[in-house]
Motif scaffolding. Structure first.
Motif, PDB file in Angstrom:
ATOM      1  N   ALA A   9     -29.873  14.477  -1.996  1.00 20.10           N
ATOM      2  CA  ALA A   9     -30.340  13.414  -2.139  1.00 20.10           C
ATOM      3  C   ALA A   9     -30.920  12.530  -1.025  1.00 20.10           C
ATOM      4  O   ALA A   9     -31.183  11.283  -1.290  1.00 20.10           O
ATOM      5  N   GLN A  10     -31.100  13.246  -0.204  1.00 19.64           N
ATOM      6  CA  GLN A  10     -31.534  12.297   1.113  1.00 19.64           C
ATOM      7  C   GLN A  10     -32.846  11.755   1.187  1.00 19.64           C
ATOM      8  O   GLN A  10     -33.233  10.752   1.569  1.00 19.64           O
ATOM      9  N   GLN A  11     -33.576  12.477   0.402  1.00 18.97           N
ATOM     10  CA  GLN A  11     -35.134  11.880   0.378  1.00 18.97           C
ATOM     11  C   GLN A  11     -35.222  10.797  -0.524  1.00 18.97           C
ATOM     12  O   GLN A  11     -35.856  10.011   0.052  1.00 18.97           O
ATOM     13  N   LEU A  12     -34.393  10.773  -1.637  1.00 17.67           N
ATOM     14  CA  LEU A  12     -34.360   9.904  -2.597  1.00 17.67           C
ATOM     15  C   LEU A  12     -33.713   8.621  -1.953  1.00 17.67           C
ATOM     16  O   LEU A  12     -34.290   7.596  -2.134  1.00 17.67           O
ATOM     17  N   GLU A  13     -32.874   8.745  -1.124  1.00 17.78           N
ATOM     18  CA  GLU A  13     -32.032   7.512  -0.194  1.00 17.78           C
ATOM     19  C   GLU A  13     -33.044   6.989   0.583  1.00 17.78           C
ATOM     20  O   GLU A  13     -33.319   5.836   0.695  1.00 17.78           O
ATOM     21  N   PHE A  14     -33.915   8.002   1.206  1.00 15.70           N
ATOM     22  CA  PHE A  14     -35.116   7.392   2.245  1.00 15.70           C
ATOM     23  C   PHE A  14     -35.981   6.402   1.317  1.00 15.70           C
ATOM     24  O   PHE A  14     -36.543   5.672   1.795  1.00 15.70           O
ATOM     25  N   PHE A  15     -36.455   7.083  -0.028  1.00 17.96           N
ATOM     26  CA  PHE A  15     -37.501   6.299  -0.574  1.00 17.96           C
ATOM     27  C   PHE A  15     -36.992   5.167  -1.045  1.00 17.96           C
ATOM     28  O   PHE A  15     -37.542   4.057  -0.840  1.00 17.96           O
ATOM     29  N   ARG A  16     -35.584   4.948  -1.338  1.00 15.52           N
ATOM     30  CA  ARG A  16     -35.088   3.763  -1.846  1.00 15.52           C
ATOM     31  C   ARG A  16     -35.090   2.638  -0.998  1.00 15.52           C
ATOM     32  O   ARG A  16     -35.063   1.427  -1.098  1.00 15.52           O
ATOM     33  N   THR A  17     -34.593   3.081   0.284  1.00 13.27           N
ATOM     34  CA  THR A  17     -34.501   2.231   1.557  1.00 13.27           C
ATOM     35  C   THR A  17     -35.599   1.934   2.384  1.00 13.27           C
ATOM     36  O   THR A  17     -35.538   1.096   3.074  1.00 13.27           O
ATOM     37  N   LEU A  18     -36.561   2.608   2.106  1.00 13.71           N
ATOM     38  CA  LEU A  18     -38.020   2.293   2.782  1.00 13.71           C
ATOM     39  C   LEU A  18     -38.659   0.770   2.513  1.00 13.71           C
ATOM     40  O   LEU A  18     -38.514   0.588   1.298  1.00 13.71           O
ATOM     41  N   ASP A  19     -39.053   0.137   3.411  1.00  9.54           N
ATOM     42  CA  ASP A  19     -39.722  -1.025   3.187  1.00  9.54           C
ATOM     43  C   ASP A  19     -41.134  -0.638   2.797  1.00  9.54           C
ATOM     44  O   ASP A  19     -41.954  -0.276   3.408  1.00  9.54           O
ATOM     45  N   TRP A  20     -41.231  -0.700   1.438  1.00  5.89           N
ATOM     46  CA  TRP A  20     -42.603  -0.130   0.854  1.00  5.89           C
ATOM     47  C   TRP A  20     -43.816  -1.100   1.258  1.00  5.89           C
ATOM     48  O   TRP A  20     -43.768  -2.332   0.864  1.00  5.89           O
ATOM     49  N   PRO A  21     -44.757  -0.574   1.714  1.00  6.25           N
ATOM     50  CA  PRO A  21     -46.053  -1.322   2.222  1.00  6.25           C
ATOM     51  C   PRO A  21     -46.423  -1.799   0.883  1.00  6.25           C
ATOM     52  O   PRO A  21     -46.380  -1.172  -0.184  1.00  6.25           O
ATOM     53  N   THR A  22     -47.392  -2.896   0.753  1.00  8.89           N
ATOM     54  CA  THR A  22     -47.974  -3.395  -0.519  1.00  8.89           C
ATOM     55  C   THR A  22     -49.190  -2.325  -0.794  1.00  8.89           C
ATOM     56  O   THR A  22     -49.630  -1.538  -0.182  1.00  8.89           O
ATOM     57  N   GLY A  23     -49.639  -2.336  -2.156  1.00  6.74           N
ATOM     58  CA  GLY A  23     -50.652  -1.647  -2.766  1.00  6.74           C
ATOM     59  C   GLY A  23     -50.032  -0.372  -3.405  1.00  6.74           C
ATOM     60  O   GLY A  23     -48.759  -0.052  -3.556  1.00  6.74           O
TER      61      GLY A  23
END
Ligand code: FAD
Length: 264
Positions: free
Chosen positions: A195-209
């Motif tokens: 689940a590491q990639q999911l955790e990464f996606f969740r905690t990523l500071d998502w750029p706009t757009g």
């Protein structure tokens, strides 16, 4: 070889030019031969079907089997990592996985001159190029496609790629645009879903757009990422490339049957 005018539908007989252990858990086999003369260009990231000889089978017998279109030949799906048309060469990167399988075992014993059948290529794998930024997630089986797709992005592309590898030493060179940050995560036991990639996606500071997404790898991990991206992030699944490349405990044929049943 089956006779057809469509170069994507031909089954080619190629030989091993060389085979090197690129990293502890990745074997690169370079295939060559005059049958590559009409292999379509710029197909890095596209999948191909490998027709695998049995251990100990003679080249002559295997060649006859391929030419007769035998359905008994074991087939597996791999990716065009590099294509050098002038040299008539393709690089295919094989995950070396514990317990093995016909493709993994073939790659480990392949030596110069050995032959193999190759059908394809299928379509290239790519996120929507009109996106504001890019988000990639891949395990070792999908790194060849993800790396080739990253290398095909425009030089001003920005975003993140998270690659899950079996050991620190499995980091490999990827010529991504400078604005793409590559994050390498170690997941030591590929036979346990991560689940590491999911955790990464969740905690990523998502750029706009709108992100252009490429996600591929082990079925359980991909299912978690797909659900997150579509249900929680509200992304349009038609604009993403998301694909389960293999499933823990299933050989490829069984996994394909399961995927077809789910899609029906
Ligand atoms: C479009 C597409 C492109 C692909 N490109 C590549 C590629 O470039 N390189 C690549 O290595 N793989 C790639 N794969 C995945 C590859 O097809 C599967 O991993 C395949 O199962 C390997 O065949 P095998 O004969 O080694 O093992 P199989 O006989 O299919 O399986 C034997 C056992 O090994 C396990 N297993 C299979 N793959 C892995 C793995 N990666 N790690 C740990 N255990 C595994 C299975 O669960 C099963 O228990 C791709 C798949 C798809 C759909």
């Amino acid at each position: 070889m089956k006779k057809t005018d469509n170069p994507r539908r031909k089954t080619r007989l190629l030989h091993v030019a060389r085979s090197v252990r690129m990293t502890p858990n990745m074997q690169r086999v370079t295939l060559g031969g005059s049958d590559l003369a009409d292999f379509p260009g710029e197909q890095e990231s596209a999948h191909i079907k490998l027709f695998l000889p049995e251990a100990g089978q003679s080249s002559e017998e295997f060649g006859r089997q391929v030419q007769s279109g035998s359905k008994a030949i074991t087939r597996r799906t791999y990716t065009v990592r590099h294509h050098r048309p002038d040299a008539l060469e393709l690089d295919i990167d094989f995950v070396v996985h514990e317990g093995g399988g016909p493709a993994c075992d073939w790659a480990l014993r392949a030596g110069p001159g050995d032959i193999i059948g190759v059908a394809g290529p299928g379509p290239i794998k790519a996120p929507d190029r009109e996106s504001d930024w890019f988000l990639f997630g891949a395990d070792m089986a999908a790194i060849p496609a993800a790396a080739a797709a990253l290398e095909a992005l425009p030089q001003d592309a920005v975003g993140h790629a998270v690659f899950e590898i079996t050991s620190d030493d499995d980091i490999q060179p990827v010529s991504a645009p400078p604005g793409i940050m590559i994050h390498w995560l170690v997941h030591e036991d590929p036979h346990v879903s991560s689940a590491q990639q999911l955790e990464f996606f969740r905690t990523l500071d998502w750029p706009t757009g709108q992100p252009g997404v490429f996600v591929a790898g082990e079925s359980g991990a991909v299912a978690g990422l797909r659900s997150y991206l579509i249900k929680e992030r509200g992304l349009d699944k038609r604009k993403m490339y998301i694909s389960a490349y293999w499933k823990i405990g299933l050989i490829e044929d069984q996994h394909q049957i399961e995927k077809n049943a789910e899609a029906a």
